[in-house]
Motif scaffolding. Structure first.
Motif, PDB file in Angstrom:
ATOM      1  N   ASP A  49       2.252  14.762   8.960  1.00 25.71           N
ATOM      2  CA  ASP A  49       1.677  13.462   9.291  1.00 25.71           C
ATOM      3  C   ASP A  49       1.770  13.243  10.800  1.00 25.71           C
ATOM      4  OD1 ASP A  49       1.239  13.082   6.639  1.00 25.71           O
ATOM      5  OD2 ASP A  49       2.709  11.487   6.358  1.00 25.71           O
TER       6      ASP A  49
ATOM      7  N   PHE B 103       2.483   4.773   2.041  1.00 24.00           N
ATOM      8  CA  PHE B 103       1.920   6.106   2.163  1.00 24.00           C
ATOM      9  C   PHE B 103       2.016   6.821   0.817  1.00 24.00           C
ATOM     10  CE2 PHE B 103       2.737   5.076   6.535  1.00 24.00           C
ATOM     11  CZ  PHE B 103       1.771   5.771   7.257  1.00 24.00           C
TER      12      PHE B 103
ATOM     13  N   ASP C 180      -6.115   0.578   8.681  1.00 21.54           N
ATOM     14  CA  ASP C 180      -6.905   0.453   7.451  1.00 21.54           C
ATOM     15  C   ASP C 180      -6.212  -0.452   6.433  1.00 21.54           C
ATOM     16  OD1 ASP C 180      -8.757   2.149   8.560  1.00 21.54           O
ATOM     17  OD2 ASP C 180      -8.124   3.920   7.438  1.00 21.54           O
ATOM     18  N   ALA C 181      -4.884  -0.337   6.346  1.00 20.73           N
ATOM     19  CA  ALA C 181      -4.152  -1.105   5.328  1.00 20.73           C
ATOM     20  C   ALA C 181      -4.138  -2.594   5.635  1.00 20.73           C
ATOM     21  CB  ALA C 181      -2.725  -0.580   5.197  1.00 20.73           C
TER      22      ALA C 181
ATOM     23  N   ASP D  19      -2.492   9.767  12.422  1.00 25.87           N
ATOM     24  CA  ASP D  19      -2.618   9.480  10.984  1.00 25.87           C
ATOM     25  C   ASP D  19      -1.939   8.152  10.634  1.00 25.87           C
ATOM     26  OD1 ASP D  19      -3.911  11.910  10.569  1.00 25.87           O
ATOM     27  OD2 ASP D  19      -2.050  12.973  10.092  1.00 25.87           O
TER      28      ASP D  19
ATOM     29  N   THR E 162       0.830  -1.204   0.000  1.00 28.12           N
ATOM     30  CA  THR E 162       0.000   0.000   0.000  1.00 28.12           C
ATOM     31  C   THR E 162       0.869   1.261   0.000  1.00 28.12           C
ATOM     32  OG1 THR E 162      -1.686  -1.198   1.250  1.00 28.12           O
ATOM     33  CG2 THR E 162      -1.871   1.200   1.180  1.00 28.12           C
TER      34      THR E 162
ATOM     35  N   LYS F 268      -3.951   5.113  11.959  1.00 31.46           N
ATOM     36  CA  LYS F 268      -5.146   4.881  11.138  1.00 31.46           C
ATOM     37  C   LYS F 268      -4.768   4.249   9.805  1.00 31.46           C
ATOM     38  CE  LYS F 268      -9.311   7.114   9.331  1.00 31.46           C
ATOM     39  NZ  LYS F 268      -9.239   6.412   8.035  1.00 31.46           N
ATOM     40  N   PHE F 269      -3.681   4.737   9.202  1.00 31.12           N
ATOM     41  CA  PHE F 269      -3.232   4.176   7.924  1.00 31.12           C
ATOM     42  C   PHE F 269      -2.907   2.695   8.069  1.00 31.12           C
ATOM     43  CE2 PHE F 269       0.277   2.841   5.232  1.00 31.12           C
ATOM     44  CZ  PHE F 269      -0.176   3.158   3.970  1.00 31.12           C
TER      45      PHE F 269
END
Length: 489
Positions: free
Chosen positions: A365, A280, A376-377, A369, A278, A372-373
């Motif tokens: 960032d 950033f 979610d990933a 943040d 994924t 959460k990334f």
């Protein structure tokens, strides 16, 4: 009708060429004209001082109980013996035992002071690598025009270089127009909590606010930017944050002869793969964007054309930068899995699996943040995610006199260099000084290669005498520029 469309398209293409061509040929250099320095140094004395400084084993260890503070005491005593005029003419104090602070009183107390900072602790030499050194790592040997040993690049060169410059200016009856501070930490290599941090808290209580503080950081590097033939001197205007993410999953173990389709190890491994796939988002912004605005006017025509019209070519630029780790790190928060812990027996499924990931955060960032990334990933509710660490430091100004003074001083010594702002990936003591400085900058005034970068914490650290002398001359220039520059932005 078709002819009309063709003519419209040709007109648009012509307009595009005219506009982008105009942008390219009118882009102006951001480099100040150099004023070559005329500084005559006592080379023999300067070399002797740095060489001797290297012999003191002022090593920082993660386990603070391993510090040999007798070596730190010897180093301070060596400074007093080597720079008697500096200790006589400047105010000197120790903070928290081993933080060293000098104050040079200026003629105008209404102006905010300027500070230069470095550190005199060094990283350990890895066990069993001593034999790989061409010269003993704490010898301070001077061989073939080079000074060898731990600290020649990181960062006793800064401490000794600054003191040599001050000593030179005192001998030439220079008086600064503002107060100047020289602040030397002793535990930068393990975060600076007892050194720079304590210096900052002490000065903060006294109401000291610097116009800027200059620390180590970027340097002058060749072949750094595609399309730029000259060496590029990069001045860090911010440093990326450093965070640790821990991914943990717990569940039933059991015998390895009857595994589930997805084991604890497999699910953590899958989570890491998802993160690496994924990534950033890479975006040319902040200090990375500033870097290319400063180097674009010095590029070859093709590269200049692209960067002069970056609003059009931004997606292409970002795609190119993401292809290499060094340039990708300039435009995105990075993900680096570093530790995996699980299992003790070859035929037993582990009940727990943990992965440690180091992340270097872009300015803007937050830790929230990042968490959460990751959540979610990986998209796995059974994996617990914790994120700790620090966010990026504030971004210092490139528009006012402080940055311009550093740029001018560097150009006075390295007249052919392109001096530009950038984002520093590693950490430094400068982050502590953000509390008491309007701006913090990061620049080691030496010309180095990619091999030198590997030597900083590795084997065969050394500096050429020419490079070292240029560093001293830069510090002379920056102290002069602090008095020359207008302080009204």
């Amino acid at each position: 009708m078709k002819k009309k469309i063709v003519w419209i398209l040709l007109g648009l293409i012509l307009l595009f060429i005219i506009v982008t061509g105009y942008n390219t040929i009118t882009i102006k250099s951001k480099q100040p004209s150099p004023h070559p320095a005329n500084t005559t140094l006592n080379q023999e004395e300067a070399v002797e001082h740095l060489a001797k400084a290297i012999t003191f084993k002022t090593v920082s260890y993660q386990d603070r109980s391993q510090f040999d503070f007798k070596e730190f005491d010897k180093f301070t005593a060596f400074l007093q013996t080597s720079y008697p005029t500096v200790f006589q003419k400047l105010d000197f104090e120790k903070i928290n035992g081993y933080g060293l602070v000098f104050k040079w009183k200026g003629s105008d107390s209404s102006k905010n002071p300027v500070g230069l900072t470095s550190h005199y602790d060094v990283v350990p030499v890895l066990k069993d690598t001593e034999s790989k050194w061409d010269q003993d790592p704490f010898s301070g040997a001077v061989v073939d025009g080079k000074i060898w040993g731990r600290g020649t690049l990181d960062d006793k060169i800064g401490v000794i270089g600054i003191l040599q410059a001050v000593d030179y200016l005192l001998a030439n009856d220079f008086t600064p127009d503002r107060d100047l501070y020289f602040m030397f930490g002793f535990d930068e290599e393990i975060g600076g909590d007892e050194g720079a941090n304590k210096i900052v808290s002490t000065l903060k209580k006294r109401g000291i606010m610097f116009d800027y503080v200059l620390d180590e950081g970027g340097a002058i590097v060749e072949n750094m930017v595609p399309g730029v033939k000259q060496p590029v001197g990069v001045v860090g205007i911010s440093e990326k944050g450093s965070a640790t993410a821990q991914l943990t999953i717990e569940g039933s173990g059991g015998h390895s002869s009857q595994p589930k389709d997805h084991t604890n190890i497999g699910r953590i491994a899958s989570a890491i793969v998802k993160l690496e796939d994924t990534q950033f988002k890479g975006e040319l912004r902040g200090p990375g964007k500033d870097l290319f605005e400063y180097v674009a006017p010095e590029m070859s025509f093709g590269m200049k054309y692209v960067f002069a019209n970056k609003m059009i070519f931004k997606p292409v630029i970002e795609k190119i930068l993401l292809q290499k780790p060094a340039s990708a790190a300039l435009i995105r928060t990075t993900i680096a899995p570093t530790i995996f812990q699980s299992g003790e027996q070859y035929n037993a499924l582990p009940e727990r699996a943990t992965a440690i990931i180091n992340l270097r955060l872009m300015p803007g960032d937050s830790l929230q943040d990042v968490k959460k990334f990751i959540v979610d990933a990986i998209d796995d509710d059974d994996i617990k995610v914790t994120v700790t660490g620090s966010e990026a430091s504030k971004v210092s100004s490139i528009d006012g006199w402080p940055f311009k003074s550093i740029q001018q001083a560097a150009r006075n010594i390295y007249t052919n260099a392109v001096v530009a702002p950038y984002l520093m990936f590693a950490g430094s003591d400068a982050k502590h000084y953000d509390q008491i400085a309007k701006n913090t900058y990061r620049f080691l005034p030496v010309q180095i290669t990619s091999e030198d970068l590997n030597r900083m914490h590795g084997t065969n650290e050394h500096i050429s005498i020419e490079n070292y002398l240029n560093a001293i001359k830069f510090y002379v220039e920056i102290l002069k520029e602090a008095s020359r520059m207008e302080t009204v932005d």
